[in-house]
Scaffold this active site. Structure first.
Site, PDB file in Angstrom:
ATOM      1  N   CYS A  67       0.843  -1.203   0.000  1.00 48.18           N
ATOM      2  CA  CYS A  67       0.000   0.000   0.000  1.00 48.18           C
ATOM      3  C   CYS A  67       0.877   1.251   0.000  1.00 48.18           C
ATOM      4  CB  CYS A  67      -0.922  -0.005   1.223  1.00 48.18           C
ATOM      5  SG  CYS A  67      -2.068   1.382   1.253  1.00 48.18           S
ATOM      6  N   CYS A  81       0.369   4.843   6.972  1.00 53.37           N
ATOM      7  CA  CYS A  81      -0.288   4.692   8.276  1.00 53.37           C
ATOM      8  C   CYS A  81       0.663   3.970   9.242  1.00 53.37           C
ATOM      9  CB  CYS A  81      -1.592   3.914   8.116  1.00 53.37           C
ATOM     10  SG  CYS A  81      -2.594   4.512   6.733  1.00 53.37           S
ATOM     11  N   CYS A  86       0.213   0.252  10.360  1.00 52.54           N
ATOM     12  CA  CYS A  86      -0.248  -0.772   9.429  1.00 52.54           C
ATOM     13  C   CYS A  86       0.869  -1.596   8.783  1.00 52.54           C
ATOM     14  CB  CYS A  86      -1.099  -0.134   8.347  1.00 52.54           C
ATOM     15  SG  CYS A  86      -1.889  -1.384   7.303  1.00 52.54           S
TER      16      CYS A  86
HETATM   17  N1  SAM Z   1      -6.773   0.658   3.060  1.00 50.75           N
HETATM   18  C1  SAM Z   1      -8.052   0.914   3.553  1.00 50.75           C
HETATM   19  C2  SAM Z   1      -8.082   2.006   4.590  1.00 50.75           C
HETATM   20  O1  SAM Z   1      -7.076   2.306   5.185  1.00 50.75           O
HETATM   21  O2  SAM Z   1      -9.158   2.555   4.805  1.00 50.75           O
HETATM   22  C3  SAM Z   1      -8.743  -0.309   4.113  1.00 50.75           C
HETATM   23  C4  SAM Z   1      -7.948  -1.318   4.907  1.00 50.75           C
HETATM   24  S1  SAM Z   1      -7.248  -0.759   6.453  1.00 50.75           S
HETATM   25  C5  SAM Z   1      -6.190  -2.059   6.911  1.00 50.75           C
HETATM   26  C6  SAM Z   1      -8.642  -0.812   7.568  1.00 50.75           C
HETATM   27  C7  SAM Z   1      -8.438  -0.351   8.990  1.00 50.75           C
HETATM   28  O3  SAM Z   1      -7.731  -1.330   9.719  1.00 50.75           O
HETATM   29  C8  SAM Z   1      -7.642   0.907   9.214  1.00 50.75           C
HETATM   30  O4  SAM Z   1      -8.398   2.062   9.010  1.00 50.75           O
HETATM   31  C9  SAM Z   1      -7.267   0.769  10.689  1.00 50.75           C
HETATM   32  O5  SAM Z   1      -8.229   1.409  11.487  1.00 50.75           O
HETATM   33  C10 SAM Z   1      -7.291  -0.738  10.924  1.00 50.75           C
HETATM   34  N2  SAM Z   1      -5.941  -1.245  11.242  1.00 50.75           N
HETATM   35  C11 SAM Z   1      -4.911  -1.434  10.383  1.00 50.75           C
HETATM   36  N3  SAM Z   1      -3.820  -1.892  11.022  1.00 50.75           N
HETATM   37  C12 SAM Z   1      -4.155  -2.009  12.330  1.00 50.75           C
HETATM   38  C13 SAM Z   1      -3.446  -2.416  13.496  1.00 50.75           C
HETATM   39  N4  SAM Z   1      -2.172  -2.772  13.450  1.00 50.75           N
HETATM   40  N5  SAM Z   1      -4.092  -2.422  14.684  1.00 50.75           N
HETATM   41  C14 SAM Z   1      -5.395  -2.031  14.741  1.00 50.75           C
HETATM   42  N6  SAM Z   1      -6.111  -1.638  13.677  1.00 50.75           N
HETATM   43  C15 SAM Z   1      -5.506  -1.608  12.483  1.00 50.75           C
HETATM   44 FE1  SF4 Z   2      -2.882   1.192   3.360  1.00 51.65          FE
HETATM   45 FE2  SF4 Z   2      -2.875   0.054   5.751  1.00 51.65          FE
HETATM   46 FE3  SF4 Z   2      -3.171   2.668   5.555  1.00 51.65          FE
HETATM   47 FE4  SF4 Z   2      -5.179   1.044   4.723  1.00 51.65          FE
HETATM   48  S1  SF4 Z   2      -4.418   1.287   6.816  1.00 51.65           S
HETATM   49  S2  SF4 Z   2      -4.363   2.857   3.671  1.00 51.65           S
HETATM   50  S3  SF4 Z   2      -3.955  -0.682   3.976  1.00 51.65           S
HETATM   51  S4  SF4 Z   2      -1.333   1.506   4.947  1.00 51.65           S
END
Ligand code: SAM
Ligand code: SF4
Ligand code: DTB
Length: 330
Positions: free
Chosen positions: A64, A68, A71
């Site tokens: 991606c 974030c 993530c």
């Molecule tokens: N890429 C898209 C987005 O960011 O909206 C969809 C997938 S993203 C992985 C969905 C959500 O997963 C994120 O908005 C975040 O709130 C949650 N998330 C991701 N990594 C995480 C982590 N390590 N611990 C808790 N929540 C997490």
């Molecule tokens: Fe990409 Fe992870 Fe951020 Fe979603 S939360 S936009 S998958 S980096």
């Protein structure tokens, strides 16, 4: 004996004008008073022993472009993760079928995109239609959407769109620099205006302050309509991401956040989301008592571990919880 804190006179009003000092006062209540208030309200709106169960699948994993800090799917960090292109529809439907057999009523498909391309949307619509044909509700989380893409998803029959605000506007730029809070709010408004149910919440334990947690809930509750589903995630610390090693939050602060969310958004499903694998059964029980009434079920979240289904089933049995809350008969 000190005077008892007063109970709100009319607790059944759905409000969109929460002030920060009122929210902080809720957070600062004695724990028993806070949980009592949250559980009392919960009972006015929901069967207190009923839990809605969703299952998650990562339909496109890793690589991606966003940064974030929590993530593992960001291409910028060195998490131990195997990237995968968009899954074939057959594989998605097989997984959805298994999730239904194991008791999930909603199937949520997540993609590691900043924003989908139009051709991606067509493939996701096929997945949504296939999952609905199995008799399950559908949810997708794909990143930022245009008006046309949102309309296409709605016309394709999508039930829920997940798009989290994650934290307060002030703390957001400490965690993510590749998009703004306003970008998030814009997509949420598109989804709401298109008539798709909104799933929107945040992550607790990212090093944010007490004020940031209160401000996140203020943003959510002061949206023109409360999200139908409010996921409260506890940060899953993944080695290689910038937030790995963040000081752990007192678990009771997490429970308080669930309780305050329940009080501020009494009609919404508050979802005890990521982080359950690191929680004791007793902490989860406290979260349900505080008003959480939905979970992600199945041995994986998107890329990280979730409790095994038999551990969840045992917990439900011990707590006398039953599954419900779907628009489909189970
Ligand atoms: N890429 C898209 C987005 O960011 O909206 C969809 C997938 S993203 C992985 C969905 C959500 O997963 C994120 O908005 C975040 O709130 C949650 N998330 C991701 N990594 C995480 C982590 N390590 N611990 C808790 N929540 C997490
Ligand atoms: Fe990409 Fe992870 Fe951020 Fe979603 S939360 S936009 S998958 S980096
Ligand atoms: C949400 O609020 N939590 C889910 C779902 N919406 C998409 C995702 C949690 C992801 C946890 C980290 C991972 O497994 O990759």
């Amino acid at each position: 004996m000190s005077a008892r804190p007063s109970f709100p006179a009319d607790v059944s009003v759905i409000r969109h004008d929460w002030q920060l000092d009122e929210i902080k006062a809720l957070f600062n209540l004695p724990f028993n008073d806070l949980i009592f208030q949250a559980q009392s309200l919960h009972r006015q709106y929901f069967d207190p022993n009923e839990i809605q169960i969703s299952s998650l699948l990562s339909i496109k994993t890793g690589s991606c472009s966003e940064d974030c800090g929590y993530c593992p799917q960001s291409a910028r960090y060195d998490a131990d993760l195997q990237p995968e292109a968009l899954l074939p529809i057959e594989e998605v439907l097989e997984t959805a079928k298994r999730a239904k057999e194991q008791g999930a009523s909603r199937f949520c498909m997540g993609a590691a995109w900043r924003a989908p391309k139009d051709r991606d949307i067509e493939r996701v619509v096929e997945m949504v239609q296939g999952v609905k044909a199995l008799g399950m509700e559908t949810c997708v989380t794909l990143g930022m959407l245009t008006d046309e893409q949102t309309k296409r998803l709605k016309d394709g029959g999508l039930d829920y769109y997940n798009h989290n605000l994650d934290t307060s506007e002030e703390y957001y730029s400490e965690v993510i620099t590749t998009r703004t809070y306003q970008d998030r709010l814009d997509t949420l408004a598109r989804v709401r205006d298109a008539g798709i149910n909104v799933c929107c919440g945040g992550i607790i334990g990212m090093g944010e302050s007490d004020d940031d947690r209160a401000k996140l809930l203020q943003q959510l509750a002061n949206l023109p309509k409360h999200p139908e589903s409010v996921p409260i995630n506890m940060l899953v610390q993944v080695e290689g991401t910038p937030l790995a090693g963040t000081e752990k939050l007192d678990p009771l602060e997490f429970v308080r956040t669930v309780a305050v969310a329940r009080i501020m958004m009494p009609e919404s499903r508050v979802r005890l989301s990521a982080g359950r694998n690191e929680m004791t059964d007793e902490m989860q029980a406290l979260c349900f008592l505080a008003g959480a009434n939905s979970i992600f079920y199945g041995e994986k979240l998107l890329t990280t571990d979730n409790p095994m289904t038999n551990r969840d089933l045992q917990l439900f049995e011990r707590l006398g919880l039953h599954q419900g809350g779907s628009s489909y008969a189970s």
